[in-house]
Design a protein around this motif. Sequence first.
Motif, short mmCIF file in Angstrom:
data_model
loop_
_atom_site.label_atom_id
_atom_site.label_comp_id
_atom_site.label_asym_id
_atom_site.label_seq_id
_atom_site.Cartn_x
_atom_site.Cartn_y
_atom_site.Cartn_z
N ALA A 13 32.60 -7.02 -44.96
CA ALA A 13 33.02 -5.95 -45.87
C ALA A 13 34.20 -5.17 -45.29
O ALA A 13 35.11 -4.78 -46.02
CB ALA A 13 31.85 -5.01 -46.15
N ASN A 14 34.20 -4.99 -43.97
CA ASN A 14 35.32 -4.29 -43.33
C ASN A 14 36.59 -5.13 -43.37
O ASN A 14 37.68 -4.59 -43.57
CB ASN A 14 34.95 -3.90 -41.90
CG ASN A 14 33.96 -2.76 -41.85
OD1 ASN A 14 33.91 -1.93 -42.75
ND2 ASN A 14 33.15 -2.73 -40.82
N ILE A 15 36.46 -6.44 -43.20
CA ILE A 15 37.62 -7.32 -43.33
C ILE A 15 38.19 -7.19 -44.74
O ILE A 15 39.40 -7.02 -44.92
CB ILE A 15 37.25 -8.78 -43.03
CG1 ILE A 15 36.91 -8.96 -41.56
CG2 ILE A 15 38.39 -9.74 -43.44
CD1 ILE A 15 36.29 -10.31 -41.22
N LYS A 16 37.32 -7.28 -45.72
CA LYS A 16 37.75 -7.19 -47.12
C LYS A 16 38.45 -5.86 -47.40
O LYS A 16 39.50 -5.83 -48.04
CB LYS A 16 36.55 -7.38 -48.05
CG LYS A 16 36.93 -7.35 -49.52
CD LYS A 16 35.71 -7.60 -50.39
CE LYS A 16 36.09 -7.63 -51.86
NZ LYS A 16 34.91 -7.93 -52.70
N MET A 17 37.85 -4.78 -46.92
CA MET A 17 38.43 -3.46 -47.16
C MET A 17 39.85 -3.37 -46.59
O MET A 17 40.78 -2.94 -47.27
CB MET A 17 37.56 -2.37 -46.53
CG MET A 17 38.13 -0.98 -46.70
SD MET A 17 37.15 0.28 -45.86
CE MET A 17 37.47 -0.13 -44.15
N HIS A 18 40.03 -3.82 -45.36
CA HIS A 18 41.35 -3.74 -44.73
C HIS A 18 42.35 -4.70 -45.38
O HIS A 18 43.53 -4.39 -45.51
CB HIS A 18 41.25 -3.99 -43.23
CG HIS A 18 40.63 -2.83 -42.50
ND1 HIS A 18 41.30 -1.66 -42.25
CD2 HIS A 18 39.38 -2.65 -42.03
CE1 HIS A 18 40.51 -0.81 -41.62
NE2 HIS A 18 39.32 -1.39 -41.49
N ARG A 19 41.87 -5.86 -45.83
CA ARG A 19 42.74 -6.80 -46.54
C ARG A 19 43.23 -6.19 -47.85
O ARG A 19 44.42 -6.23 -48.16
CB ARG A 19 41.99 -8.11 -46.80
CG ARG A 19 42.81 -9.13 -47.60
CD ARG A 19 42.03 -10.39 -47.86
NE ARG A 19 40.80 -10.21 -48.62
CZ ARG A 19 40.75 -9.99 -49.94
NH1 ARG A 19 41.87 -9.90 -50.66
NH2 ARG A 19 39.59 -9.86 -50.56
N ILE A 20 42.33 -5.59 -48.59
CA ILE A 20 42.68 -4.99 -49.88
C ILE A 20 43.59 -3.78 -49.68
O ILE A 20 44.55 -3.59 -50.45
CB ILE A 20 41.42 -4.64 -50.68
CG1 ILE A 20 40.74 -5.92 -51.14
CG2 ILE A 20 41.73 -3.73 -51.86
CD1 ILE A 20 39.37 -5.73 -51.76
N LEU A 21 43.32 -2.97 -48.67
CA LEU A 21 44.17 -1.81 -48.39
C LEU A 21 45.62 -2.22 -48.13
O LEU A 21 46.55 -1.47 -48.42
CB LEU A 21 43.64 -1.02 -47.19
CG LEU A 21 42.41 -0.16 -47.43
CD1 LEU A 21 41.88 0.41 -46.11
CD2 LEU A 21 42.71 0.95 -48.42
N LEU A 62 46.33 -8.44 -40.03
CA LEU A 62 46.12 -7.24 -40.84
C LEU A 62 46.57 -5.98 -40.10
O LEU A 62 46.45 -4.87 -40.64
CB LEU A 62 44.65 -7.12 -41.25
CG LEU A 62 44.14 -8.18 -42.22
CD1 LEU A 62 42.67 -7.93 -42.54
CD2 LEU A 62 44.97 -8.22 -43.50
N LYS A 63 47.07 -6.16 -38.88
CA LYS A 63 47.55 -5.04 -38.06
C LYS A 63 46.50 -3.93 -38.00
O LYS A 63 46.77 -2.76 -38.23
CB LYS A 63 48.89 -4.53 -38.59
CG LYS A 63 49.97 -5.58 -38.52
CD LYS A 63 51.27 -5.10 -39.11
CE LYS A 63 52.29 -6.21 -38.97
NZ LYS A 63 53.01 -6.47 -40.16
N THR A 64 45.29 -4.36 -37.70
CA THR A 64 44.14 -3.47 -37.64
C THR A 64 43.44 -3.66 -36.30
O THR A 64 43.22 -4.80 -35.88
CB THR A 64 43.15 -3.81 -38.78
OG1 THR A 64 43.84 -3.72 -40.03
CG2 THR A 64 41.96 -2.90 -38.79
#
Length: 73
Positions: A13-21, A62-64
Amino acid sequence: MFKTTNISKKIGANIKMHRILQNRSRKWLGDKIGVSYHQIQNYETGRQKISANNLFIISKYLKTAIQKFYSNL
């Protein structure tokens, strides 16, 4: 006690959130790390565990900071 599936779901879910952001598609991310968009979907839903190697590579594209994928565990 932690269940592996719950951890995988939260990381996904965190991967998805950062990808979408960052306005990136599953296909874009999959192409970057050498897997299909469907595999990215499996990671994001927790259906499949993500390797440490792929998580590291995703964090770079994702530069995260990798720690952000472990938030809310």
